[in-house]
Design an enzyme around this catalytic site. Sequence first.
Site, mmCIF file in Angstrom:
data_model
loop_
_atom_site.group_PDB
_atom_site.id
_atom_site.type_symbol
_atom_site.label_atom_id
_atom_site.label_comp_id
_atom_site.label_asym_id
_atom_site.label_seq_id
_atom_site.Cartn_x
_atom_site.Cartn_y
_atom_site.Cartn_z
ATOM 1 N N LEU A 38 0.819 -1.216 0.000
ATOM 2 C CA LEU A 38 0.000 0.000 0.000
ATOM 3 C C LEU A 38 0.846 1.257 0.000
ATOM 4 C CD1 LEU A 38 -2.833 -1.014 2.477
ATOM 5 C CD2 LEU A 38 -3.094 -0.499 0.059
ATOM 6 N N ARG A 39 2.143 1.093 0.299
ATOM 7 C CA ARG A 39 3.039 2.245 0.242
ATOM 8 C C ARG A 39 3.083 2.815 -1.175
ATOM 9 N NH1 ARG A 39 6.889 0.132 2.691
ATOM 10 N NH2 ARG A 39 6.560 1.054 4.746
ATOM 11 N N ALA A 40 2.862 1.971 -2.172
ATOM 12 C CA ALA A 40 2.877 2.438 -3.563
ATOM 13 C C ALA A 40 1.781 3.466 -3.805
ATOM 14 C CB ALA A 40 2.711 1.257 -4.517
#
Length: 622
Positions: A275-277
């Site tokens: 989810l960092r993307a």
Amino acid sequence: MIHTIFPFSAIVEQDRLKTALLLCAVDPSLGGVLIRGDKGTAKSTAARALTDILPPIQRVAGCAYNCLPGAPYQHCETCNHEHAAPQADSVPFVTLPLGATEDRVIGTLDLEQALKGGSRVFKPGLLASAHRGILYIDEVNLLPDHLVDVLLDAAAMGVNVVQREGLSVSHPARFTLIGTMNLEEGDLRPQLLDRFGLMVEVTAPHDKTLRAEVVRRRIAFEANPAAYAAQWLREQQALRDQLATAQQLLPGVMLDDALLDLISHLCCEFEVASLRADIVMHKASRALAALQGQTEVTPEHVRAAAELVLPHRRRRKPFEQPGLDQNQLDELMQQALQQPDETESGADSEQNENGESQQVFAAAAADDARKIDVADPVGRFASGKRSITQDAPRGRVVRAVPDPNPSSLAVDATLRSAALKGREPFQVTKDDLYRQVRVGKTANLILFVVDASGSMAAQRRMEAVKGAVLSLLTDAYQQRDQVAVISFRGESAQLLLPPTRSVDIAEQHLRELPTGGRTPLPSALSVAFETLAKTDLPPLLVLLSDGKANVALQDGNDPWQESLRFAELLAERGVPSLVLDTETGYLRLGRARQLAQALGAECLALEELSAENLALTVRQAT
């Protein structure tokens, strides 16, 4: 002032690289940039050149923590002094050497203060120096694991926590991480790879005019750095002004919900797990808009951000290089913006179409393969990344223990012991000495010995071993493992794939594995013995065969007895082994299991394993 940094604006081409670095300057919370490419492609030059165009920060002269004015670190004597006044200074640029100790990185007990009065004072390390600045790591893929773990903790929390040697300290450590790497030297651990907000692939220009211009500028700079830098003052100042304006605009840049949906759509379609993307794409799109002097994010900004955020995060097959299919990206952009309903069904179709081709290389779940413990009975390979070694000569220091004759002196613990005894005058005796206890890891050599004779199971063996080797090589970079393959058929065995961590070499050798002919098993074990004798790495021998030897090394000898003798020699040498029995049919001789007994190895039926969980089984064995 004499300029020794090559001007950022003088770098030829490399537009995507320069954009990524400028985005990190606009929004330091992006998480930095990873620069991948061949040797001599201006990776380090660009990273160092960035500091010359960054707007200055306010800090107190002599502050070891680069404290934010108005919010100093509670233990910073410099900033908490009543006469401390901040002034403009350049952004810190700290280089992390590959050979740095953990103490040097996170900080440690100030020995000078301890010797003077026995007091425990913290001496800050490189993470404190890099706060509010840039932490630069050249060849970041070669960074030792224990330093990678330290960086992961600090990057995640923005705080460096030190609890050791009687100290309990935490201080801010927010920095922009810039790393360079050459793929020939190996890849990064996935955890560290994901920490880099952006990733850029750089190559040398293929146009002879551009190459000549690169050489021309570099030669002119080396001849007179100050004079050459003076020629680019106007362009450098323009970049400084652009960055300053972008930093002011950034808080007001808007990204609407429709574009946020587009960001999530792209992350899902490219099978990005982290989810960092999504978060970094959101930030990078806004930073890109601010860099261009705009206050609203457009789809073009999102697309440009995707090219920097997604390549190193999308799910890939073994040997598939990071990158995005530009045509697929364009199609997804159009589908998301024009026909959202069709996009969803199209994605399912594409996944179904590609699913089978990926099965050969997919990693099996941990529960799908039996866990195997392969012991080292002799202890010859107990020294040393993957195999954990207690009390190793090198590695991460985990504790200190009393030792009147220490091989590695734990200075902090020794001084603390002496100081606590309160001798007057202060002195250190043998009773105060402590020894450092280290935990090290070592790489492995995984040697596949594959029966390629003309049996019914030959094709199955080849598919399994090829899939296993390819899968193992995907993480060999991170583990520093080497993989080798011996193939035997006809009259003799050959070292088909010499020990390597190179993706390209492995592909060349494993593209075709020929099969057919007789079974020269003694020759295979002899070549294995010779190969392992030339390595200092802890080995794992993986033999795939039905054991039906029918070609002897010497005329007149019994091939089976020769095979058992070589197996015993390998066992005497302390080589951990794993035998995969490829025998098929109703009547079975069980030769592979007898061979496993001679090797002191566990024996599994190949039919129980696919290429995926074969790779997993070997990983567990190492």
